[in-house]
Design a protein around this motif. Structure first.
Motif, PDB file in Angstrom:
ATOM      1  N   ILE A 102      -5.239  10.886   9.123  1.00 35.40           N
ATOM      2  CA  ILE A 102      -4.002  10.428   9.764  1.00 35.40           C
ATOM      3  C   ILE A 102      -4.324   9.661  11.045  1.00 35.40           C
ATOM      4  N   ILE A 103      -5.297  10.136  11.791  1.00 37.44           N
ATOM      5  CA  ILE A 103      -5.665   9.474  13.052  1.00 37.44           C
ATOM      6  C   ILE A 103      -6.170   8.060  12.791  1.00 37.44           C
ATOM      7  N   LEU A 104      -7.041   7.894  11.813  1.00 35.94           N
ATOM      8  CA  LEU A 104      -7.565   6.565  11.493  1.00 35.94           C
ATOM      9  C   LEU A 104      -6.440   5.657  10.990  1.00 35.94           C
ATOM     10  N   ALA A 105      -5.584   6.179  10.123  1.00 34.57           N
ATOM     11  CA  ALA A 105      -4.454   5.384   9.622  1.00 34.57           C
ATOM     12  C   ALA A 105      -3.565   4.946  10.774  1.00 34.57           C
ATOM     13  N   TYR A 106      -3.322   5.839  11.728  1.00 32.61           N
ATOM     14  CA  TYR A 106      -2.501   5.514  12.894  1.00 32.61           C
ATOM     15  C   TYR A 106      -3.155   4.419  13.743  1.00 32.61           C
ATOM     16  N   THR A 160       3.781   0.419  10.790  1.00 36.71           N
ATOM     17  CA  THR A 160       3.794   1.864  10.589  1.00 36.71           C
ATOM     18  C   THR A 160       2.765   2.256   9.530  1.00 36.71           C
ATOM     19  N   ILE A 161       2.408   3.520   9.521  1.00 35.44           N
ATOM     20  CA  ILE A 161       1.505   4.019   8.486  1.00 35.44           C
ATOM     21  C   ILE A 161       2.147   3.843   7.117  1.00 35.44           C
TER      22      ILE A 161
END
Length: 73
Positions: free
Chosen positions: A42-46, A55-56
């Motif tokens: 999630i952090i990398l996608a963000y 947005t993700i």
């Protein structure tokens, strides 16, 4: 999982190496992401979504991916 990373990166005239430097991963990780061979944290996608001011959900075509998954069930 389908995503728009390559399209957004190309629209920004950015290389895979430049993107990888911005998000502190290897260029091989960016290549795998673009090919849909790797799903990021999630952090990398963000981080990636933030770079492209999106947005993700948009970056990872979540609505389309969910619809395709439901069709396959």
């Amino acid at each position: 999982m389908k995503n728009r990373i390559k399209d957004l990166r190309n629209a920004a005239n950015m290389t895979q190496q430049e993107l990888s430097d911005l998000v502190s991963v290897s260029s091989r990780t960016i290549i795998s992401l673009e090919k849909g061979q790797y799903n990021p944290s999630i952090i990398l996608a963000y981080k990636i979504a933030s770079i492209f001011n999106t947005t993700i959900e948009n970056l990872y075509c979540l609505k389309e991916n969910l619809e395709n998954e439901e069709k396959n069930i």
